[in-house]
Write an enzyme that holds these catalytic residues in place. Structure first.
Site, PDB file in Angstrom:
ATOM      1  CE  LYS A  87      -4.368   1.224   2.186  1.00 61.03           C
ATOM      2  NZ  LYS A  87      -5.113   1.096   3.416  1.00 61.03           N
TER       3      LYS A  87
HETATM    4  C1  E4P Z   1      -8.368   1.678   3.657  1.00 61.04           C
HETATM    5  O1  E4P Z   1      -7.595   1.298   2.910  1.00 61.04           O
HETATM    6  C2  E4P Z   1      -8.416   3.127   4.351  1.00 61.04           C
HETATM    7  O2  E4P Z   1      -7.052   3.136   5.098  1.00 61.04           O
HETATM    8  C3  E4P Z   1      -9.278   3.060   5.388  1.00 61.04           C
HETATM    9  O3  E4P Z   1     -10.603   2.716   4.846  1.00 61.04           O
HETATM   10  C4  E4P Z   1      -9.394   4.522   6.015  1.00 61.04           C
HETATM   11  O4  E4P Z   1     -10.768   4.716   6.673  1.00 61.04           O
HETATM   12  P1  E4P Z   1     -10.962   5.963   7.513  1.00 61.04           P
HETATM   13  O5  E4P Z   1     -11.345   7.133   6.840  1.00 61.04           O
HETATM   14  O6  E4P Z   1     -12.235   5.342   8.239  1.00 61.04           O
HETATM   15  O7  E4P Z   1      -9.897   6.017   8.560  1.00 61.04           O
END
Ligand code: E4P
Length: 218
Positions: A87
Site C-alpha cells: 500500500k
Molecule cells: C483503507 O484502505 C483505508 O485506510 C481506510 O478505509 C480509511 O478509513 P477511515 O477514513 O475510516 O480512516
C-alpha cells in the site's frame, strides 16, 4: 464485487472470514496502532497472522515517503507472502514506486486518493488497486460516491485494469451505492458488512415460521 475488511483486528478478520464472503483485508498504520501493534517485528508478524486467516489479498502500508525507501519496504513486505499488496500513498515518489512495482509484478494499492486526477495517474502507473476515501470526502461536505462514479467512467473509457477499491466506508448504504456504481472492491468495517444482513421483516418472518413449526410439532 469483492469484499475486503478494513481492520487489523484478528478476531474481526476471523469472524468475516467465517462468514465465507471475505476476499481480502486492508490495514493502515492507524489501524495497526489501534490494535497496539508496534515495532518492526511485531508489525511483520501481525501481517503474517492476517495472511494465515484469509485467502485473499492483504494490504500492508509502507511508512517511507521517498522512492528508495518505498521500494525497499515494499519489496520486503511483498516477500513475506504472495497475498501481500504493497500500500503506497498517492504522492509523486509513491507513483514512481508503483510504476517500479508494476514492472516487477508486485501488487500495489494506491492509497489516500481524493480526486479523479489522482486516480488517472495511479492507473497509468499500473496500480493494482486504487483506494478513494469516500467517507473522508463526505466528512468535509464533498461527495465520495460522485468520485467513485467519475473514476469508474474514466477507467472504463480506457480499459484501465486498476481495480477501484472504495475505502473509508462508513455504513451499509455506502456499500450498496458502490455496488450500483460498479466499484470493483469495497473495504469496510465488520459492522457495515454485518449490517447488510439485517432486515426486520427477516427477523419477524423467521420468528413466525419457528413458532408455527413448534405449534404443529408439539
Ligand atoms: C483503507 O484502505 C483505508 O485506510 C481506510 O478505509 C480509511 O478509513 P477511515 O477514513 O475510516 O480512516
Amino acid at each position: 464485487m469483492k469484499f475486503f475488511i478494513d481492520t487489523a483486528n484478528l478476531e474481526q478478520i476471523k469472524e468475516a472470514q467465517e462468514l465465507g464472503i471475505l476476499d481480502g483485508v486492508t490495514t493502515n498504520p492507524s489501524l495497526m496502532a489501534k490494535e497496539g501493534i508496534s515495532g518492526h517485528e511485531n508489525i511483520i508478524n501481525h501481517y503474517k497472522k492476517i495472511c494465515d486467516i484469509v485467502d485473499g489479498d492483504v494490504s500492508a502500508e509502507v511508512i517511507s515517503t521517498d522512492f528508495e525507501g518505498i521500494v525497499k519496504e515494499g519489496e520486503f513486505l511483498a516477500s513475506l507472502n504472495p497475498q501481500i499488496v504493497v500500500k503506497v500513498p498517492m504522492i509523486s515518489e509513491g507513483i514512481k514506486a508503483i510504476k517500479y512495482f508494476s514492472e516487477k509484478k508486485i501488487k500495489t494499492n494506491c492509497t489516500l486518493v481524493f480526486s479523479a486526477g489522482q486516480a488517472l495517474i495511479a492507473a497509468k502507473a499500473g496500480a493494482t488497486y486504487l483506494s478513494p476515501f469516500i467517507g473522508r470526502l463526505d466528512d468535509i461536505s464533498s461527495d465520495g460516491l460522485t468520485l467513485i462514479s467519475e473514476i469508474r467512467e474514466i477507467y472504463d473509457n480506457y480499459n484501465f485494469e486498476t481495480q477501484i477499491l472504495a475505502a473509508s466506508v462508513r455504513h451499509t448504504m455506502h456499500i450498496i451505492d458502490c455496488a450500483k456504481i460498479g466499484a470493483d472492491v469495497v473495504t469496510t468495517p465488520l459492522s457495515a458488512i454485518k449490517g447488510l444482513l439485517n432486515h426486520p421483516l427477516t427477523d419477524s418472518g423467521l420468528k413466525k415460521f419457528l413458532e408455527d413449526h413448534k405449534k404443529s410439532n408439539s
